[in-house]
Design an enzyme around this catalytic site. Structure first.
Site, short mmCIF file in Angstrom:
data_model
loop_
_atom_site.label_atom_id
_atom_site.label_comp_id
_atom_site.label_asym_id
_atom_site.label_seq_id
_atom_site.Cartn_x
_atom_site.Cartn_y
_atom_site.Cartn_z
N ASN A 10 0.95 -1.23 0.01
CA ASN A 10 0.04 -0.13 -0.04
C ASN A 10 0.85 1.32 -0.03
OD1 ASN A 10 -1.86 2.01 0.47
ND2 ASN A 10 -2.29 1.28 2.70
N TRP A 11 0.94 1.85 -0.99
CA TRP A 11 2.15 3.07 -1.22
C TRP A 11 1.56 4.28 -0.79
CZ3 TRP A 11 4.21 2.66 -6.88
CH2 TRP A 11 4.66 1.57 -7.33
N LYS A 12 0.32 4.39 -0.41
CA LYS A 12 -0.57 5.61 0.16
C LYS A 12 -0.06 6.59 -0.73
CE LYS A 12 0.43 3.33 4.87
NZ LYS A 12 0.19 3.56 6.28
N HIS A 98 -9.57 1.40 4.80
CA HIS A 98 -8.24 1.33 5.51
C HIS A 98 -8.49 2.38 6.77
CE1 HIS A 98 -4.07 2.53 6.48
NE2 HIS A 98 -3.76 1.63 5.79
N GLU A 100 -6.91 4.77 7.86
CA GLU A 100 -6.48 6.11 7.36
C GLU A 100 -7.60 6.71 6.73
OE1 GLU A 100 -2.80 5.50 5.30
OE2 GLU A 100 -2.13 5.01 7.49
N GLU A 168 -5.35 -4.96 10.63
CA GLU A 168 -4.34 -3.69 10.75
C GLU A 168 -4.83 -2.97 12.33
OE1 GLU A 168 -2.33 -2.72 6.74
OE2 GLU A 168 -3.88 -1.52 7.25
N GLY A 174 2.77 2.25 10.78
CA GLY A 174 3.55 3.22 10.52
C GLY A 174 4.31 3.69 11.78
N SER A 214 3.49 -2.06 10.64
CA SER A 214 5.02 -2.33 10.62
C SER A 214 5.59 -3.45 10.20
CB SER A 214 5.22 -1.82 12.23
OG SER A 214 4.93 -0.55 12.46
N GLY A 235 2.78 -1.00 4.38
CA GLY A 235 3.01 0.43 4.05
C GLY A 235 4.29 0.68 3.73
N GLY A 236 4.99 1.49 4.70
CA GLY A 236 6.26 2.00 4.66
C GLY A 236 7.30 1.02 3.78
C1 PEP Z 1 -0.83 0.21 6.05
O1 PEP Z 1 -0.94 1.23 6.03
O2 PEP Z 1 -1.24 -0.43 5.41
C2 PEP Z 1 0.56 -0.07 6.81
C3 PEP Z 1 0.36 -1.27 7.45
O3 PEP Z 1 1.41 0.53 6.74
P1 PEP Z 1 2.78 0.22 7.72
O4 PEP Z 1 3.43 -1.14 6.94
O5 PEP Z 1 3.74 1.42 7.34
O6 PEP Z 1 2.65 0.06 9.18
#
Ligand code: PEP
Length: 253
Positions: A10-12, A98, A100, A168, A174, A214, A235-236
Site C-alpha cells: 500500500n503505497w498510500k 483502511h 486512514e 491492521e 507506521g 509495521s 505500507g512503509g
Molecule cells: C498500512 O498502512 O496498511 C500499513 C500496514 O502501514 P505500515 O506497514 O507502514 O505500518
C-alpha cells in the site's frame, strides 16, 4: 486448507512518476527472478500512477490495486473514482476501509460495505481493512471491535474469491510497534470464526486474512508463518524494493 499468501504493498500518498516506475520495475524484476513464487504479489499505488504502473508491470506476476473507490458507477462525486473506472485501467484489486480512510474521511462500516458490493459487482477484488485503536486494545475490546467491523464492512455476498481481509491494528501502522505473534494469531483466528458465521465455513476457510502494521523483513517470518496469517498488507516497507521483496522472501515466498 492451503491459502496462497498475498504480499500486498500500500503505497498510500507516495510516489511521483519517476519513483513509482523505478519501484515498479524493481519489484517486477525481483518477482520475475523468483521464478514461480509461492505467493501472490499486489501493489497499490496512488490513483495518479495506476496507468503507468500497469504499463511497467507488463508480463510480471504482480497484480495492480487502488487504495479506495466510490460505490457509485458514475455521477456527481467530485474527486472520487468509481470501481468501473479502476477496472477499465487494469486494476484487479481495491483496498477499502483502511484505517486512514476511516479516520481522515469518516468512513463507516456501512459505507465500506456499499463500496465492496459495488467493487465486486464490476469484478474487482477487495482488501477490506479492520483493526482496533490503542484505546480499544487497552480496554480489552480488540476482538469485539474487529468482529463488529467484519460484520458491518464485509458484504453478505462476499466470497473467498473476491474478498481479502486485512487485520491492521491502528496503533501498529507506521509506528514500528507490533502486537505479539500470539496476539495476531488470536485475532486472525477470531476473525475467521466470525467470517464462518457470516459467510459459511467454506468461504471462511479459503478467505485470506492479511496482517498489516509495521511489517518489515525482520519480523515477516514471525507473523507470516502463523496458521491464520495469509500474507501482509505493507505500507512503509513497500516503498523500497529490497524491503518489500525481503518480506516476501523471509515469509517463504
Ligand atoms: C498500512 O498502512 O496498511 C500499513 C500496514 O502501514 P505500515 O506497514 O507502514 O505500518
Amino acid at each position: 486448507m492451503a491459502r496462497k499468501k498475498l504480499i500486498a504493498g500500500n503505497w498510500k500518498m507516495n510516489g511521483l512518476l519517476a519513483d513509482g516506475i523505478d519501484l515498479t520495475k524493481g519489484v517486477a524484476a525481483e518477482v520475475k527472478a523468483m521464478g514461480k513464487p509461492e505467493c501472490e504479489f499486489l501493489v497499490c499505488p496512488p490513483f495518479t500512477l495506476l496507468t503507468s504502473v500497469k504499463r511497467a508491470l507488463r508480463g510480471a506476476k504482480v497484480a495492480l490495486g487502488a487504495q479506495d473507490a466510490h460505490f457509485a458507477e458514475k455521477g456527481a462525486h467530485t474527486g472520487d473514482i468509481s470501481p468501473v473506472m479502476l477496472k477499465e485501467i487494469g486494476c484487479q484489486y481495491v483496498i477499502l476501509g483502511h484505517s486512514e480512510r476511516r479516520a481522515d474521511h469518516g468512513e463507516t462500516d456501512e459505507l465500506v460495505n456499499k463500496k465492496a458490493v459495488a467493487a465486486h459487482e464490476c469484478g474487482l477484488k477487495t482488501v477490506i481493512c479492520i483493526g482496533e485503536t490503542l484505546e480499544q486494545r487497552d480496554a480489552g475490546k480488540t476482538i469485539d471491535v474487529c468482529s463488529k467491523q467484519i460484520l458491518g464492512s464485509v458484504p453478505d455476498s462476499a466470497t473467498a474469491a473476491d474478498t481479502v481481509i486485512a487485520y491492521e491494528p491502528v496503533w501498529a501502522i507506521g509506528t514500528g510497534k507490533t502486537p505479539t505473534a500470539a496476539d495476531v494469531e488470536e485475532v486472525h483466528a477470531a476473525v475467521r470464526k466470525v467470517l464462518a458465521k457470516k459467510l459459511g465455513k467454506g468461504n471462511a476457510n479459503k478467505m485470506r486474512i492479511l496482517y498489516g502494521g509495521s511489517v518489515k523483513p525482520g519480523n515477516a517470518k514471525e507473523f507470516l508463518s502463523l496458521p491464520d496469517v495469509d500474507g501482509a498488507l505493507i505500507g512503509g516497507a513497500s516503498l523500497k524494493v529490497a524491503d518489500f521483496i525481503g518480506i516476501a522472501k523471509n515469509a517463504g515466498c
